[in-house]
Scaffold this motif. Structure first.
Motif, PDB file in Angstrom:
ATOM      1  N   PRO A 182       0.837  -1.210   0.000  1.00  0.00           N
ATOM      2  CA  PRO A 182       0.000   0.000   0.000  1.00  0.00           C
ATOM      3  C   PRO A 182       0.867   1.252   0.000  1.00  0.00           C
ATOM      4  CG  PRO A 182       0.066  -0.950   2.196  1.00  0.00           C
ATOM      5  CD  PRO A 182       0.770  -1.921   1.292  1.00  0.00           C
ATOM      6  N   THR A 183       0.361   2.298  -0.594  1.00  0.00           N
ATOM      7  CA  THR A 183       1.068   3.579  -0.587  1.00  0.00           C
ATOM      8  C   THR A 183       0.890   4.262   0.765  1.00  0.00           C
ATOM      9  OG1 THR A 183      -0.832   4.842  -1.391  1.00  0.00           O
ATOM     10  CG2 THR A 183       0.599   3.823  -3.059  1.00  0.00           C
ATOM     11  N   ASP A 184       1.738   5.247   1.042  1.00  0.00           N
ATOM     12  CA  ASP A 184       1.605   5.997   2.294  1.00  0.00           C
ATOM     13  C   ASP A 184       0.241   6.689   2.361  1.00  0.00           C
ATOM     14  OD1 ASP A 184       4.099   5.263   3.142  1.00  0.00           O
ATOM     15  OD2 ASP A 184       5.098   7.066   2.408  1.00  0.00           O
ATOM     16  N   ARG A 185      -0.235   7.204   1.207  1.00  0.00           N
ATOM     17  CA  ARG A 185      -1.528   7.871   1.201  1.00  0.00           C
ATOM     18  C   ARG A 185      -2.650   6.899   1.535  1.00  0.00           C
ATOM     19  NH1 ARG A 185      -6.109   8.936   0.205  1.00  0.00           N
ATOM     20  NH2 ARG A 185      -6.345   6.975  -0.896  1.00  0.00           N
ATOM     21  N   GLU A 186      -2.574   5.658   1.032  1.00  0.00           N
ATOM     22  CA  GLU A 186      -3.600   4.652   1.329  1.00  0.00           C
ATOM     23  C   GLU A 186      -3.591   4.292   2.808  1.00  0.00           C
ATOM     24  OE1 GLU A 186      -3.840   2.366  -3.010  1.00  0.00           O
ATOM     25  OE2 GLU A 186      -2.374   1.736  -1.497  1.00  0.00           O
ATOM     26  N   LEU A 187      -2.410   4.140   3.400  1.00  0.00           N
ATOM     27  CA  LEU A 187      -2.331   3.826   4.826  1.00  0.00           C
ATOM     28  C   LEU A 187      -2.874   4.987   5.661  1.00  0.00           C
ATOM     29  CD1 LEU A 187       1.176   2.111   5.131  1.00  0.00           C
ATOM     30  CD2 LEU A 187      -1.069   1.021   5.085  1.00  0.00           C
ATOM     31  N   GLN A 188      -2.468   6.188   5.312  1.00  0.00           N
ATOM     32  CA  GLN A 188      -2.965   7.358   6.039  1.00  0.00           C
ATOM     33  C   GLN A 188      -4.478   7.474   5.927  1.00  0.00           C
ATOM     34  OE1 GLN A 188      -0.798  10.802   4.563  1.00  0.00           O
ATOM     35  NE2 GLN A 188       0.445  10.847   6.414  1.00  0.00           N
ATOM     36  N   GLY A 189      -4.978   7.361   4.702  1.00  0.00           N
ATOM     37  CA  GLY A 189      -6.414   7.492   4.483  1.00  0.00           C
ATOM     38  C   GLY A 189      -7.208   6.415   5.196  1.00  0.00           C
ATOM     39  N   GLY A 190      -6.683   5.184   5.200  1.00  0.00           N
ATOM     40  CA  GLY A 190      -7.390   4.095   5.863  1.00  0.00           C
ATOM     41  C   GLY A 190      -7.512   4.301   7.355  1.00  0.00           C
ATOM     42  N   ILE A 191      -6.429   4.730   8.001  1.00  0.00           N
ATOM     43  CA  ILE A 191      -6.455   4.933   9.453  1.00  0.00           C
ATOM     44  C   ILE A 191      -7.267   6.173   9.815  1.00  0.00           C
ATOM     45  CG2 ILE A 191      -5.030   5.369  11.481  1.00  0.00           C
ATOM     46  CD1 ILE A 191      -2.807   3.774  10.080  1.00  0.00           C
ATOM     47  N   ILE A 192      -7.109   7.232   9.044  1.00  0.00           N
ATOM     48  CA  ILE A 192      -7.912   8.440   9.298  1.00  0.00           C
ATOM     49  C   ILE A 192      -9.395   8.129   9.117  1.00  0.00           C
ATOM     50  CG2 ILE A 192      -8.461  10.750   8.440  1.00  0.00           C
ATOM     51  CD1 ILE A 192      -5.480  11.055   7.770  1.00  0.00           C
ATOM     52  N   GLY A 193      -9.729   7.356   8.075  1.00  0.00           N
ATOM     53  CA  GLY A 193     -11.122   6.959   7.865  1.00  0.00           C
ATOM     54  C   GLY A 193     -11.654   6.140   9.021  1.00  0.00           C
ATOM     55  N   GLN A 194     -10.809   5.261   9.567  1.00  0.00           N
ATOM     56  CA  GLN A 194     -11.193   4.473  10.739  1.00  0.00           C
ATOM     57  C   GLN A 194     -11.498   5.388  11.919  1.00  0.00           C
ATOM     58  OE1 GLN A 194      -8.314   1.430  11.662  1.00  0.00           O
ATOM     59  NE2 GLN A 194      -8.945   1.266  13.784  1.00  0.00           N
ATOM     60  N   GLY A 195     -10.661   6.410  12.113  1.00  0.00           N
ATOM     61  CA  GLY A 195     -10.891   7.350  13.211  1.00  0.00           C
ATOM     62  C   GLY A 195     -12.143   8.180  13.018  1.00  0.00           C
ATOM     63  N   VAL A 196     -12.359   8.664  11.797  1.00  0.00           N
ATOM     64  CA  VAL A 196     -13.547   9.471  11.504  1.00  0.00           C
ATOM     65  C   VAL A 196     -14.816   8.641  11.711  1.00  0.00           C
ATOM     66  CG1 VAL A 196     -14.828  10.628   9.652  1.00  0.00           C
ATOM     67  CG2 VAL A 196     -12.379  11.068   9.949  1.00  0.00           C
ATOM     68  N   ALA A 197     -14.788   7.374  11.263  1.00  0.00           N
ATOM     69  CA  ALA A 197     -15.954   6.502  11.448  1.00  0.00           C
ATOM     70  C   ALA A 197     -16.283   6.322  12.922  1.00  0.00           C
ATOM     71  CB  ALA A 197     -15.695   5.150  10.785  1.00  0.00           C
ATOM     72  N   SER A 198     -15.256   6.222  13.759  1.00  0.00           N
ATOM     73  CA  SER A 198     -15.487   6.063  15.193  1.00  0.00           C
ATOM     74  C   SER A 198     -16.021   7.339  15.826  1.00  0.00           C
ATOM     75  CB  SER A 198     -14.189   5.636  15.889  1.00  0.00           C
ATOM     76  OG  SER A 198     -13.853   4.302  15.584  1.00  0.00           O
ATOM     77  N   VAL A 199     -15.465   8.482  15.424  1.00  0.00           N
ATOM     78  CA  VAL A 199     -15.935   9.758  15.987  1.00  0.00           C
ATOM     79  C   VAL A 199     -17.408   9.967  15.659  1.00  0.00           C
ATOM     80  CG1 VAL A 199     -15.729  12.256  15.829  1.00  0.00           C
ATOM     81  CG2 VAL A 199     -13.672  10.854  16.005  1.00  0.00           C
ATOM     82  N   VAL A 200     -17.770   9.795  14.386  1.00  0.00           N
ATOM     83  CA  VAL A 200     -19.160   9.971  13.976  1.00  0.00           C
ATOM     84  C   VAL A 200     -20.045   8.897  14.603  1.00  0.00           C
ATOM     85  CG1 VAL A 200     -20.750  10.017  12.021  1.00  0.00           C
ATOM     86  CG2 VAL A 200     -18.499  11.091  11.824  1.00  0.00           C
TER      87      VAL A 200
END
Length: 452
Positions: A281-299
């Motif tokens: 995976p690219t750095d952007r994919e790893l970043q986006g995946g973890i950030i998306g995981q965090g956003v999903a939890s916050v919401v």
């Protein structure tokens, strides 16, 4: 990623496009079957420990299905091109948080879980932003130790459910032959389909085991449909039905688990791209995946959803069949979304006897434990590794097993919540510390240099 040529028939092995329905539907359902138990069961476990009413427990299951669907869609269709990995993964409510959630819920209730989840989601977002700088503290030895501890800490929960039958409030029935009969039949069916079948039957082994156990429990009078009759056919979820409370010690303990699960997400995303796309995976994919995981939890915390993580069982499907088509995963998410909007469906799931849940999930917890062990031994198992793993697990599990061991004179109350009630937190901190302090042997130094 390969793009289909104009006019060509889209393949399930291509990310973009829509394949034929004859392939799309069964492949999408395959991911639903693989994920459904992992989505629903944590909600049932947490609902029970928090003492929720039948209606609220039904709502918690609904939200779990909806949260999983939306978290998966976020990974498939990133917001602003940054929030989400744009990779073929299923992301949703996870067993990995259950030990800590049970500890927090037992002490402070569901509002404290949701408050800690909101904080943990923000921590995951920060981790995603700085993933390249932080992940050095979480090599496979540390991450594997934590996952191994998570699995071990869940065994007592599974056995308690196996012995509880359908009415845990009745101590006279705890550990009865009837309860264990249903649990062991469920367990045996799961083992059979896991090891003596293949394809969809193997992937759905846990679900099939729960269905068989449920049918066995019916004539034994262990199933009540009282709550099903009161449930409606359609219901939208409104925010803040469950209140949110911020307990500092709960926030700290869950935030640590979020960091560990962010590292596990890196592993799952890497397995997805290596197994299905023949690349890292690219750095952007790893970043986006973890950030998306965090956003999903916050919401999700605002609506009553539990913490989210990537689903390793669905990653396993991708590595086996190489199907990476986004439409397949989108269909799976839409099926889960539709199921989450139907209270009748969620209410039926609350009627599953606890002995059935215990008989089915003990194999899940065993797989979590062995996943951790595989990570620990992936690069060999040295004396240094045995010290890091052995001491971290010994202290983490041991402190929790001895009730009140960190609650004596001189210890403030928050110490017990953060360190004394969840083996995962203490094992994580100790594994990180020992891995940093203990000298590495020559082979490990060579391996580190190679990875650098």
């Amino acid at each position: 990623m390969r793009n289909p040529s104009p006019g060509a028939r889209t393949s399930v092995f291509e990310y973009e496009g829509i394949p034929p329905l004859g392939q799309l539907i069964p492949l999408g359902l395959q991911h639903v079957v693989a994920a459904i138990v992992g989505i629903v069961t944590p909600a049932i476990l947490v609902g029970n420990v928090c003492g929720l009413s039948a209606g609220d427990q039904t709502l918690l299951i609904q939200i779990s299905l909806i949260a999983t669907a939306l978290a998966t869609l976020l990974q498939l269709f990133p917001l602003f091109g940054r929030i989400g990995a744009r990779l073929p993964v299923i992301m949703g409510i996870s067993f990995a948080y259950v030990p800590t959630l049970i500890s927090i819920g037992g002490q402070f209730g569901l509002p404290a879980i949701l408050g800690a989840e909101l904080v943990g989601g923000l921590v995951a977002i920060v981790f995603g932003i700085f993933v390249k700088q932080i992940r050095v503290f979480f090599p496979p030895l540390v991450t594997g130790t934590v996952i191994f501890t998570i699995g071990l800490s869940l065994y007592s929960t599974a056995v308690r459910y196996m012995a509880s039958g359908s009415n845990p409030a009745d101590p006279a029935q705890f550990g009865s032959l009837k309860n264990w009969t249903v649990a062991l039949i469920t367990f045996a069916v799961v083992i059979f389909f896991n090891h003596f079948t293949s394809g969809t039957l193997k992937l759905g082994a846990i679900l099939i085991g729960m269905v068989v156990g449920y049918l066995v429990a019916l004539p034994m009078g262990m199933v009540s449909f009282d709550s099903v009759g009161d449930a409606g056919w359609f219901q939208l979820i409104r925010p803040l039905h469950f209140s949110i409370a911020f307990e500092p010690s709960a926030c700290v303990s869950l935030a640590i688990v979020y960091v560990v699960n962010a590292v596990q997400t890196i592993g799952d995303l890497s397995s997805t791209t290596l197994g299905g796309m023949d690349r890292l995976p690219t750095d952007r994919e790893l970043q986006g995946g973890i950030i998306g995981q965090g956003v999903a939890s916050v919401v999700g915390s605002l609506f009553g959803g539990l913490p989210t993580a990537s689903y390793s069982q669905n990653v396993g499907i991708v590595t086996v069949n190489k199907v990476i088509n986004r439409a397949v995963f989108t269909l799976a998410a839409l099926i889960l979304l539709a199921a989450g909007l139907v209270p009748k469906f969620a209410s039926v799931l609350t009627t599953i006897p606890q002995s059935v849940i215990g008989g089915a999930t003990i194999s899940v917890f065993a797989m979590i434990t062995m996943t951790g062990m595989r990570m620990i031994t992936a690069d060999g198992f040295t004396m240094r590794s045995s010290v890091v793993v052995g001491l971290s697990v010994a202290v983490g599990i041991g402190v929790v097993q001895v009730t009140g061991s960190l609650a004596g004179p001189g210890f403030p109350g928050w110490v017990t919540t953060v360190f004394g009630s969840s083996s995962v937190v203490l094992a994580t901190l100790l594994a990180i510390t020992l891995n940093l302090l203990l000298p590495k042997d020559k082979e490990e130094e060579k391996e580190d240099a190679k990875q650098a």
